[in-house]
Design a protein around this motif. Sequence first.
Motif: not given
Length: 164
Positions: A58-63, A66-67, A108-112
């Motif tokens: 569940n450790d999915i990084v946001s913002k 680097n992409l 975007d909504y998920d900080n990409h």
Amino acid sequence: MGYKSTILVVEDVVQSRMLYEEWLGCKVDSDFGIHNVGFEGGLALYQKSLFAELINSNDIVSKAQNLAVYFEFADIHSLRDQIFASGFELVHDIKEQPWGQMVLRFYDYDNHIIEIAEDMDAVLVRMVKSGMSESAIANKTGYSEDHVKNILINLKKEEQEEYK
């Protein structure tokens, strides 16, 4: 077989799909409903809960910053107004890159990071209209003079075809 896709992990596939499909012009290639959707060109969206299960974390990084997902449009100003009015956070407003291309970046909504850039043909046309020589354009953009000449010749042919 080689490269197939880049996957963006998102909280809400349906919401994100609207942004990428309706605003950014991505064409759906494969649709798996709320779990994932793939677009022509290789971009895909995966539901975060599904992806977390697939990788056992569940450790999915946001913002992470680097992409960036990159798009080009002839007119980025009207899209900028739509993005701004919808409350997306800007990384930065429209600014000129060192090679003369105008670019806007937002989350975007998920900080990409989404990068919206001026189509390079539009950059060349803008430079010509401002009075820059083909040599100066080549120097600024990094294109060879022959490449600039060929693009401008093709653009002039396209403009002539539009008026027929």
